[in-house]
Design a protein around this motif. Structure first.
Motif, PDB file in Angstrom:
ATOM      1  N   SER A  11       0.856  -1.187   0.000  1.00 13.10           N
ATOM      2  CA  SER A  11       0.000   0.000   0.000  1.00 13.10           C
ATOM      3  C   SER A  11       0.896   1.241   0.000  1.00 13.10           C
ATOM      4  O   SER A  11       2.069   1.169   0.368  1.00 13.10           O
ATOM      5  CB  SER A  11      -0.906  -0.001   1.236  1.00 13.10           C
ATOM      6  N   PRO A  12       0.360   2.392  -0.393  1.00 18.98           N
ATOM      7  CA  PRO A  12       1.190   3.594  -0.458  1.00 18.98           C
ATOM      8  C   PRO A  12       1.584   4.140   0.915  1.00 18.98           C
ATOM      9  O   PRO A  12       2.526   4.908   1.021  1.00 18.98           O
ATOM     10  CB  PRO A  12       0.321   4.601  -1.226  1.00 18.98           C
ATOM     11  N   GLY A  13       0.893   3.728   1.971  1.00 21.36           N
ATOM     12  CA  GLY A  13       1.205   4.228   3.301  1.00 21.36           C
ATOM     13  C   GLY A  13       1.347   3.099   4.305  1.00 21.36           C
ATOM     14  O   GLY A  13       1.523   1.945   3.946  1.00 21.36           O
ATOM     15  N   TYR A  14       1.261   3.447   5.600  1.00 23.19           N
ATOM     16  CA  TYR A  14       1.423   2.464   6.663  1.00 23.19           C
ATOM     17  C   TYR A  14       0.123   1.781   7.040  1.00 23.19           C
ATOM     18  O   TYR A  14       0.086   0.925   7.904  1.00 23.19           O
ATOM     19  CB  TYR A  14       1.988   3.141   7.931  1.00 23.19           C
ATOM     20  N   THR A  15      -0.990   2.190   6.417  1.00 23.22           N
ATOM     21  CA  THR A  15      -2.294   1.650   6.791  1.00 23.22           C
ATOM     22  C   THR A  15      -2.939   0.948   5.606  1.00 23.22           C
ATOM     23  O   THR A  15      -2.568   1.154   4.451  1.00 23.22           O
ATOM     24  CB  THR A  15      -3.231   2.767   7.285  1.00 23.22           C
ATOM     25  N   THR A 146      -9.642  -6.552  -4.046  1.00 23.64           N
ATOM     26  CA  THR A 146     -10.507  -5.457  -3.601  1.00 23.64           C
ATOM     27  C   THR A 146      -9.784  -4.114  -3.533  1.00 23.64           C
ATOM     28  O   THR A 146     -10.367  -3.072  -3.843  1.00 23.64           O
ATOM     29  CB  THR A 146     -11.110  -5.762  -2.219  1.00 23.64           C
ATOM     30  N   LEU A 147      -8.516  -4.127  -3.102  1.00 23.91           N
ATOM     31  CA  LEU A 147      -7.767  -2.882  -2.933  1.00 23.91           C
ATOM     32  C   LEU A 147      -6.738  -2.657  -4.031  1.00 23.91           C
ATOM     33  O   LEU A 147      -6.161  -1.568  -4.132  1.00 23.91           O
ATOM     34  CB  LEU A 147      -7.061  -2.879  -1.567  1.00 23.91           C
ATOM     35  N   HIS A 148      -6.490  -3.694  -4.826  1.00 26.48           N
ATOM     36  CA  HIS A 148      -5.550  -3.610  -5.961  1.00 26.48           C
ATOM     37  C   HIS A 148      -4.104  -3.372  -5.513  1.00 26.48           C
ATOM     38  O   HIS A 148      -3.327  -2.759  -6.247  1.00 26.48           O
ATOM     39  CB  HIS A 148      -5.988  -2.545  -6.961  1.00 26.48           C
ATOM     40  N   TYR A 149      -3.756  -3.878  -4.322  1.00 25.44           N
ATOM     41  CA  TYR A 149      -2.370  -3.847  -3.859  1.00 25.44           C
ATOM     42  C   TYR A 149      -1.780  -5.250  -3.965  1.00 25.44           C
ATOM     43  O   TYR A 149      -2.447  -6.232  -3.629  1.00 25.44           O
ATOM     44  CB  TYR A 149      -2.276  -3.395  -2.394  1.00 25.44           C
ATOM     45  N   ASP A 150      -0.530  -5.345  -4.398  1.00 26.51           N
ATOM     46  CA  ASP A 150       0.147  -6.641  -4.394  1.00 26.51           C
ATOM     47  C   ASP A 150       0.485  -7.032  -2.962  1.00 26.51           C
ATOM     48  O   ASP A 150       0.670  -6.181  -2.082  1.00 26.51           O
ATOM     49  CB  ASP A 150       1.445  -6.573  -5.212  1.00 26.51           C
ATOM     50  N   VAL A 151       0.580  -8.336  -2.747  1.00 27.52           N
ATOM     51  CA  VAL A 151       0.940  -8.886  -1.436  1.00 27.52           C
ATOM     52  C   VAL A 151       2.133  -9.808  -1.626  1.00 27.52           C
ATOM     53  O   VAL A 151       2.164 -10.604  -2.564  1.00 27.52           O
ATOM     54  CB  VAL A 151      -0.235  -9.676  -0.814  1.00 27.52           C
ATOM     55  N   SER A 152       3.123  -9.696  -0.757  1.00 25.24           N
ATOM     56  CA  SER A 152       4.274 -10.580  -0.870  1.00 25.24           C
ATOM     57  C   SER A 152       4.543 -11.288   0.456  1.00 25.24           C
ATOM     58  O   SER A 152       4.272 -10.760   1.530  1.00 25.24           O
ATOM     59  CB  SER A 152       5.526  -9.815  -1.326  1.00 25.24           C
TER      60      SER A 152
END
Length: 279
Positions: A11-15, A146-152
């Protein structure tokens, strides 16, 4: 034995949205525990509860894209003994192998210990892969969907409480989700394949398709591996032996087969299901 990991939501931030991220973390926990319980007992677990041989525990989080440290903990003497016999690197290698197989991805060459364990599971490996593909990895992809963020997912090793190495095990994104629900084509096609990997116990493997100019290594399996005659299985293992060490498509040895394609929504083929060998 405690094995340390982290999950990073880019995500672009810490949340990040709590509901979606919790589902992704639960899916990751279940995926790792499913493989870990299989390692401990050599049986695919039907369901997970707090009294299992292994569990995952949250640790401290860290700054950057939203990240969460966690660890896989062995709770029973049986699990501790099994994990100690294999060693942490092999346990992590097996986890990576099953995540890769569930996503139809290639993986690094297995160590003798990891290969021996997977061979011992035999056709149960396919049941484990399907369990990951149809359940836990669906939940892991909640954030990418749902949020379109990659997860690693990373594996962390420590020396005297200091991080020694952080190794990427798997990335989950929209592309990896797309391969979880491929469709099998109705049409049977004839192709020529060169075997680059083949597990004689599970029937899963990797191959190059003659005429494919992309040099792509693609997964293959069988419509009914148990029903295959030993002489047919030998054709694939012998072809693998013939192609070991060969990279030039022009000199590789090929097998002619009839197969159906497993296809993503965008038309990309992720696996060939072989129905017969053309002699």
């Amino acid at each position: 034995m405690n094995i340390h990991f982290d999950l990073v939501i880019h995500s672009p931030g810490y949340t990040v949205d709590m509901k979606s991220s919790l589902q992704t973390m639960q899916g990751m926990s279940d995926a790792i525990r499913t493989v870990a319980e299989t390692i401990a007992n050599e049986v695919i677990p039907e369901r997970k509860n707090f009294h299992d041989d292994t569990r995952t525990e949250l640790e401290d989080s860290f700054e950057g894209s939203y990240g969460q440290n966690f660890r896989l903990v062995t709770c029973s003497e049986n699990a501790k003994q099994k994990f100690n016999e294999l060693g942490e690197p092999v346990v992590v290698e097996i986890i990576k192998y099953y995540l890769s197989e569930a996503l139809f991805q290639d993986y690094p060459k297995l160590s003798p210990s990891a290969s021996k364990f997977i061979d011992k599971l035999g056709t149960s490996s396919e049941s484990l892969i399907q369990k990951l593909r149809n359940g836990t990895l669906q939940r892991v992809h909640t954030v990418p969907n749902t949020l379109h963020y990659d997860v690693s997912l990373h594996h962390k090793t420590y020396v005297k409480e200091e991080i020694k190495e952080v190794k990427l095990l798997q990335t989950f994104d929209k592309e990896t989700y797309a391969v979880l629900v491929p469709k099998k084509s109705k049409k049977i096609i004839n192709i020529s394949i060169a075997i680059t990997r083949f597990n004689i116990f599970t029937g899963n493997g990797r191959c190059k398709v003659k005429g494919d100019n992309t040099d792509k290594i693609i997964a293959f399996g069988f419509i009914s591996y148990k029903a295959l005659k030993p002489k047919v299985k030998k054709i694939f293992s012998q072809n693998l032996d013939s192609n070991n060490g060969l990279d030039d498509e022009e000199v590789m040895h090929y097998i002619n087969v009839s197969a159906r394609e497993l296809i993503k929504r965008d038309g990309e083929v992720v696996k060939y299901i072989i129905e017969s060998v053309i002699i």
